[in-house]
Design an enzyme around this catalytic site. Structure first.
Site, PDB file in Angstrom:
ATOM      1  N   SER A  28       0.680  -1.290   0.037  1.00 10.83           N
ATOM      2  CA  SER A  28       0.112   0.139  -0.064  1.00 10.83           C
ATOM      3  C   SER A  28       0.902   1.175   0.033  1.00 10.83           C
ATOM      4  O   SER A  28       0.581   2.210  -0.554  1.00 10.83           O
ATOM      5  CB  SER A  28      -0.543  -0.014   1.272  1.00 10.83           C
ATOM      6  OG  SER A  28      -1.776  -1.249   1.026  1.00 10.83           O
ATOM      7  N   SER A  81     -13.837   1.083   2.696  1.00 10.73           N
ATOM      8  CA  SER A  81     -12.497   0.584   1.634  1.00 10.73           C
ATOM      9  C   SER A  81     -11.509   1.831   1.551  1.00 10.73           C
ATOM     10  O   SER A  81     -11.755   3.086   1.262  1.00 10.73           O
ATOM     11  CB  SER A  81     -13.312   0.488   0.184  1.00 10.73           C
ATOM     12  OG  SER A  81     -12.090   0.784  -0.846  1.00 10.73           O
ATOM     13  N   ARG A  95      -2.609 -14.184  -2.609  1.00 11.22           N
ATOM     14  CA  ARG A  95      -2.430 -14.448  -0.984  1.00 11.22           C
ATOM     15  C   ARG A  95      -3.144 -16.033  -0.957  1.00 11.22           C
ATOM     16  O   ARG A  95      -2.680 -16.535   0.112  1.00 11.22           O
ATOM     17  CB  ARG A  95      -3.276 -13.358  -0.438  1.00 11.22           C
ATOM     18  CG  ARG A  95      -2.865 -12.155  -0.420  1.00 11.22           C
ATOM     19  CD  ARG A  95      -3.423 -11.009   0.558  1.00 11.22           C
ATOM     20  NE  ARG A  95      -3.034  -9.637   0.335  1.00 11.22           N
ATOM     21  CZ  ARG A  95      -1.875  -9.134   0.491  1.00 11.22           C
ATOM     22  NH1 ARG A  95      -0.939  -9.711   1.174  1.00 11.22           N
ATOM     23  NH2 ARG A  95      -1.781  -7.760   0.028  1.00 11.22           N
ATOM     24  N   ARG A 150     -13.900  -6.791 -11.000  1.00  7.26           N
ATOM     25  CA  ARG A 150     -13.853  -6.014  -9.703  1.00  7.26           C
ATOM     26  C   ARG A 150     -14.580  -4.734 -10.040  1.00  7.26           C
ATOM     27  O   ARG A 150     -14.211  -3.959 -10.724  1.00  7.26           O
ATOM     28  CB  ARG A 150     -12.452  -5.768  -9.104  1.00  7.26           C
ATOM     29  CG  ARG A 150     -11.895  -7.153  -8.951  1.00  7.26           C
ATOM     30  CD  ARG A 150     -10.385  -7.077  -8.501  1.00  7.26           C
ATOM     31  NE  ARG A 150     -10.370  -6.636  -6.934  1.00  7.26           N
ATOM     32  CZ  ARG A 150      -9.677  -6.461  -6.166  1.00  7.26           C
ATOM     33  NH1 ARG A 150      -7.946  -6.447  -6.679  1.00  7.26           N
ATOM     34  NH2 ARG A 150      -9.437  -5.981  -5.008  1.00  7.26           N
ATOM     35  N   GLY A 194      -5.958  -3.623  -8.164  1.00  7.94           N
ATOM     36  CA  GLY A 194      -6.879  -3.064  -7.778  1.00  7.94           C
ATOM     37  C   GLY A 194      -6.698  -1.532  -7.300  1.00  7.94           C
ATOM     38  O   GLY A 194      -7.245  -0.657  -7.451  1.00  7.94           O
ATOM     39  N   GLN A 226      -9.204   2.053  -0.479  1.00  9.92           N
ATOM     40  CA  GLN A 226      -9.255   2.507  -2.073  1.00  9.92           C
ATOM     41  C   GLN A 226      -9.819   3.703  -2.459  1.00  9.92           C
ATOM     42  O   GLN A 226      -9.443   4.621  -3.052  1.00  9.92           O
ATOM     43  CB  GLN A 226      -9.096   1.071  -2.856  1.00  9.92           C
ATOM     44  CG  GLN A 226      -8.043   0.273  -2.536  1.00  9.92           C
ATOM     45  CD  GLN A 226      -8.211  -0.973  -3.464  1.00  9.92           C
ATOM     46  OE1 GLN A 226      -9.398  -1.159  -4.117  1.00  9.92           O
ATOM     47  NE2 GLN A 226      -7.226  -1.952  -3.326  1.00  9.92           N
ATOM     48  N   LYS A 262     -12.366  -9.262  -3.603  1.00  9.44           N
ATOM     49  CA  LYS A 262     -10.751  -9.091  -3.777  1.00  9.44           C
ATOM     50  C   LYS A 262     -10.403  -9.713  -5.293  1.00  9.44           C
ATOM     51  O   LYS A 262     -11.121  -9.914  -6.194  1.00  9.44           O
ATOM     52  CB  LYS A 262     -10.181  -9.526  -2.611  1.00  9.44           C
ATOM     53  CG  LYS A 262     -10.640  -9.087  -1.271  1.00  9.44           C
ATOM     54  CD  LYS A 262     -10.001  -7.672  -1.206  1.00  9.44           C
ATOM     55  CE  LYS A 262     -10.495  -6.630  -0.045  1.00  9.44           C
ATOM     56  NZ  LYS A 262     -10.025  -5.470  -0.329  1.00  9.44           N
ATOM     57  N   ASP A 277      -6.730  -8.445   4.597  1.00 13.18           N
ATOM     58  CA  ASP A 277      -6.025  -9.129   3.677  1.00 13.18           C
ATOM     59  C   ASP A 277      -5.522 -10.424   4.274  1.00 13.18           C
ATOM     60  O   ASP A 277      -4.871 -11.183   3.817  1.00 13.18           O
ATOM     61  CB  ASP A 277      -4.780  -8.426   3.091  1.00 13.18           C
ATOM     62  CG  ASP A 277      -5.312  -7.376   1.971  1.00 13.18           C
ATOM     63  OD1 ASP A 277      -6.341  -7.417   1.787  1.00 13.18           O
ATOM     64  OD2 ASP A 277      -4.500  -6.369   1.656  1.00 13.18           O
ATOM     65  N   ARG A 296       1.761   4.161  -2.835  1.00  9.49           N
ATOM     66  CA  ARG A 296       1.272   5.759  -2.641  1.00  9.49           C
ATOM     67  C   ARG A 296       2.469   6.577  -2.765  1.00  9.49           C
ATOM     68  O   ARG A 296       2.411   7.694  -3.095  1.00  9.49           O
ATOM     69  CB  ARG A 296       0.692   5.586  -1.332  1.00  9.49           C
ATOM     70  CG  ARG A 296      -0.952   5.260  -1.243  1.00  9.49           C
ATOM     71  CD  ARG A 296      -1.166   4.763   0.167  1.00  9.49           C
ATOM     72  NE  ARG A 296      -2.579   4.492   0.314  1.00  9.49           N
ATOM     73  CZ  ARG A 296      -3.148   3.522   0.171  1.00  9.49           C
ATOM     74  NH1 ARG A 296      -2.525   2.210  -0.574  1.00  9.49           N
ATOM     75  NH2 ARG A 296      -4.465   3.355   0.235  1.00  9.49           N
TER      76      ARG A 296
END
Ligand code: S3P
Length: 432
Positions: free
Chosen positions: A23, A167, A388, A122, A94, A169, A342, A315, A27
């Site tokens: 993440s 979320s 995952r 998604r 995503g 996101q 996911k 996650d 960013r």
């Protein structure tokens, strides 16, 4: 080619580090590309998803170079992006697609987004609905819901928006779009989600206001390039944390892991289940807490995980389900319907894979129920093209008699290209 993993006769011992946080790596590239001047990112996660984010900004004319685990960005700042000449391929990512929809919304040019089969299934409307309220024009497959998608942005208007889904996101996409308005954009989140966007914007000299469950950003800010080091990803560390907890005679320390409290649900839940786990804060990187995690073989007991806890370990739920197969009693995971959106439907995938391995696990609409104390057995398991799920299956091999054969294991490269090297570096053969 399938990957056969046979670790039935091994335990975990020693010290390790894990790759940079996914993440935060995304960013750092996004803010580095929007910030004027030079940005250096160290310990960047060179997984396929984060490389997609780099590629996307390169397509928009930002100068980005990679050397080892370091990324260097030179950018003209928040208004320096150029119209991409080709559709941008987001692969499986995503996070890249959703966060960049926020960035594209602020650009007067036209962009086209495509992705792989998983990403094309998604939902993007969770992002395009608020972005359209701000003035972005989007269209996509199935009434604008899915990729391939096109977007034309421009001068946006600020909004106050309450998130209908928990979320980070979606929150981040709106905050990024908020930079391109001439007023204050606020996002209200009923349940707190990861706050790396909020924390990182400060590192680039930006201002953001966090007041309880409301995050607000002023448009028209300039960001300034900086140097940033990405901490280890707790979601990657989670594979080894879980492995050590459920494998006999194990004790490991993972150092340099990000311990942001919006991400440490796995630590809290494993402790609640009785894990012998300690954290030791060593330093801060900007506003992000970093430390070491030590974990030993533990007698776990079942628990219930629901409500506000879910976004803090979203996650890691596949791993908690795996740990729950070894716990005493029943574990119930509820309020986790987001898992269905996911990289694959992770409720279905976890239930299927763990059932093949001999677990006693039941699917419910918003989660799963696991009866503990089961012995697992070797099997051929699909990865569902989901990194995952593939890695969870490899960890399960520590518990089974025989081997676990993982189909399509290459998806692991999405978040953890050196996963097997790191796993094999920390396992030790049992003395017979
Ligand atoms: C992420 C947020 C989470 C998480 C994903 C990364 C992020 O997704 O599952 O792996 O970097 O913001 P949602 O925001 O959809 O819950």
């Amino acid at each position: 080619m399938n990957k056969k993993v046979n670790l039935s006769n091994y335990h975990l011992s020693g010290k390790m580090t894990v790759p940079g946080d996914k993440s935060m790596s995304h960013r750092a590239v996004i803010f580095g590309s929007l910030a004027k001047g030079e940005t250096t990112i160290e310990h960047f996660l060179m997984g396929e998803d984060c490389l997609r984010t780099i590629k996307a900004f390169q397509e928009m004319g930002v100068q980005i170079e990679q050397e080892g685990l370091t990324v260097k960005i030179i950018s003209d700042g928040v208004n320096g992006l150029q119209e991409p000449k080709h559709p941008i391929d987001f692969g499986n990512s995503g996070t890249t697609a959703r966060l960049l929809l926020g960035v594209f919304s602020g650009q007067s040019f036209h962009s086209v987004l495509v992705g792989d089969d998983s990403l094309s299934k998604r939902p993007m409307d969770r992002v395009t609905v608020p972005l359209s309220l701000m003035g972005a024009k989007t269209d996509g497959r199935v009434n604008g819901k899915y990729l391939p998608m096109s977007i034309r942005g421009g001068q946006l208007k600020p909004i106050t928006y309450e998130l209908p889904v928990n979320s980070a996101q979606v929150k981040s996409a709106i905050l990024l779009a908020g930079l391109f308005t001439n007023g204050k954009t606020s996002v209200i989140e009923p349940v707190k989600t990861r706050d790396h966007t909020e924390k990182m914007i400060g590192a680039f000299g930006g201002k953001i206001d966090m007041d309880g469950h409301t995050v607000s950003i002023e448009g028209g800010q300039q960001l300034t390039g900086t140097s940033i080091k990405i901490p280890g990803d707790i979601s990657s560390a989670a594979f080894f944390i879980t492995a050590a907890a459920i494998t006999q005679n194990s004790s490991i320390t993972i150092s340099g892991v990000g311990l942001n409290e919006t991400r440490t649900g796995i630590i809290d839940v494993l402790k609640q289940m009785g894990a012998q786990l300690e954290t030791n804060v060593t330093n801060h990187i900007g506003d992000e807490m970093v430390g070491d995690i030590t974990i030993r073989t533990s007698d776990l007991k079942g628990t219930t995980i629901a409500g506000d806890m879910i976004p803090r370990l979203i996650d890691e739920l596949p791993l908690i389900a795996l740990a729950a197969t070894q716990a005493k009693g029943v574990t119930e995971i509820r309020d986790a319907e987001e898992l269905r959106f996911k990289e694959t439907d992770r409720i279905k995938a976890v239930v299927d894979v763990l059932t093949r391995l001999g677990a006693n696990i039941t699917e419910v609409e918003d989660g799963m129920i696991i009866q503990g104390g089961t012995s697992l057995k070797g099997a051929v398991v699909p990865s569902y093209g989901d990194h995952r799920i593939g890695m969870m299956s490899a960890i399960a091999s520590l518990l089974v008699v025989g081997e676990v054969e993982i189909e399509n294991p290459e998806c692991i490269n999405i978040s953890y290209p050196n996963f097997f090297d790191d796993l094999f570096s920390i396992v030790v053969r049992n003395e017979s």
